[in-house]
Motif scaffolding. Structure first.
Motif, short mmCIF file in Angstrom:
data_model
loop_
_atom_site.label_atom_id
_atom_site.label_comp_id
_atom_site.label_asym_id
_atom_site.label_seq_id
_atom_site.Cartn_x
_atom_site.Cartn_y
_atom_site.Cartn_z
N ASN A 56 6.23 2.34 -4.70
CA ASN A 56 5.84 1.24 -4.16
C ASN A 56 6.44 1.10 -2.56
O ASN A 56 5.69 0.90 -1.64
CB ASN A 56 6.39 -0.03 -4.57
N ALA A 60 3.86 1.42 0.81
CA ALA A 60 4.07 0.36 1.94
C ALA A 60 4.38 1.24 3.34
O ALA A 60 4.00 0.70 4.40
CB ALA A 60 5.20 -0.75 1.36
N ASP A 109 2.36 -6.39 -9.83
CA ASP A 109 2.43 -5.23 -8.84
C ASP A 109 1.02 -4.82 -8.73
O ASP A 109 0.66 -4.24 -7.87
CB ASP A 109 3.22 -3.96 -9.40
N TRP A 112 -0.51 -6.60 -5.84
CA TRP A 112 -0.17 -5.99 -4.62
C TRP A 112 -0.94 -5.01 -4.27
O TRP A 112 -1.43 -4.67 -3.09
CB TRP A 112 1.24 -5.57 -4.70
N GLU A 113 -1.07 -3.91 -5.23
CA GLU A 113 -2.13 -2.71 -4.98
C GLU A 113 -3.32 -3.16 -4.71
O GLU A 113 -3.90 -2.41 -3.89
CB GLU A 113 -2.09 -2.17 -6.42
N ALA A 116 -3.21 -4.25 -1.18
CA ALA A 116 -3.00 -2.91 -0.28
C ALA A 116 -4.21 -2.30 -0.03
O ALA A 116 -4.49 -1.55 0.84
CB ALA A 116 -1.92 -1.95 -0.91
N THR A 139 3.26 -8.41 2.88
CA THR A 139 4.73 -8.17 2.88
C THR A 139 5.67 -8.83 1.75
O THR A 139 6.54 -8.07 1.18
CB THR A 139 5.26 -7.98 4.16
N ARG A 142 5.23 -7.93 -1.67
CA ARG A 142 5.88 -6.47 -2.20
C ARG A 142 7.23 -6.64 -2.16
O ARG A 142 7.70 -6.05 -3.13
CB ARG A 142 5.51 -5.47 -0.78
N GLN A 143 8.01 -7.45 -1.16
CA GLN A 143 9.47 -7.52 -1.18
C GLN A 143 9.79 -8.04 -2.52
O GLN A 143 10.73 -7.75 -3.16
CB GLN A 143 9.92 -8.08 -0.02
N LEU A 146 9.67 -5.88 -5.41
CA LEU A 146 10.71 -4.91 -5.51
C LEU A 146 12.16 -5.33 -5.78
O LEU A 146 12.75 -4.74 -6.73
CB LEU A 146 10.84 -4.33 -4.17
#
Length: 207
Positions: A56, A60, A109, A112-113, A116, A139, A142-143, A146
């Motif tokens: 990930n 990014a 996730d 997020w993909e 992206a 962003t 994603r954060q 993570l």
């Protein structure tokens, strides 16, 4: 006590010794197998989470590099990392022992993909400004993912460590008990054998 009774006692203790030692060996084997399962399967799941985190972060970084420098090398890096990440995620999803918390996190996730991938589609269409804007909006997502992955990793690692310590302590305890019981039973059998050897000549002398 007659010689026959001594012999029966000797046979009984021998059978008891073999049975007790067999039971402890079986328990020790089961505990060792459980220890191997914890190390292989659960630690494997822990390592999978580590790898997903790594992929990930790298993906990014690849998107940021692509938008900042417009170097297609970053695009190739993103797709390469994505292939590895998706293969790893699928293996985690297919594993029946994967916790539901991990599966829920992987679903997030996947969102997020998709975002992206949408950034890359917009970039390929030639709209760098829009691609950059979309990248900025994802962003935070994603954060958050993570951070949740890190928290999940830490909790999983602590649970695994507790199970490993408990299993190792059990193996140590069973090993010590097994050796102690084996030593005592062997000592008793040796003593009985010695007594039997003395009883027989005495009986012959009396006769």
């Amino acid at each position: 006590m007659s010689q026959r009774k001594w012999i029966l006692l000797w046979i009984s203790l021998s059978v008891l010794s073999i049975s007790i030692i067999g039971i402890f060996i079986f328990q020790l084997r089961e505990t060792n197998e459980r220890l191997e399962i914890i190390q292989d399967e659960q630690l494997g799941s822990y390592e999978a989470i580590e790898d997903i985190m790594y992929y990930n972060i790298e993906r990014a970084n690849a998107i940021r590099g692509l938008l900042a420098y417009e170097d297609r090398h970053f695009l190739e890096m993103y797709y390469s990392m994505s292939r590895q990440a998706r293969a790893l995620k699928q293996s985690v999803i297919d594993d029946p022992d994967t916790p539901s918390s991990v599966l829920d996190l992987l679903e997030r996730d996947a969102i997020w993909e998709k975002e992206a991938d949408r950034v890359l589609v917009i970039y390929e269409e030639g709209d760098l400004v829009k691609a950059t804007a979309v990248a900025e909006t994802m962003t935070q997502l994603r954060q958050t993912i993570l951070e949740d992955l890190r928290s999940l990793k830490q909790m999983q690692y602590k649970d695994i460590q507790k199970e490993l310590i408990a299993a190792e302590n059990q193996v140590s305890f069973l090993t010590q008990v097994l050796f102690t019981i084996t030593f005592l039973l062997i000592a008793i059998i040796v003593i009985l054998t010695f007594l039997l050897a003395r009883i027989k000549p005495q009986q012959e002398t009396i006769e």
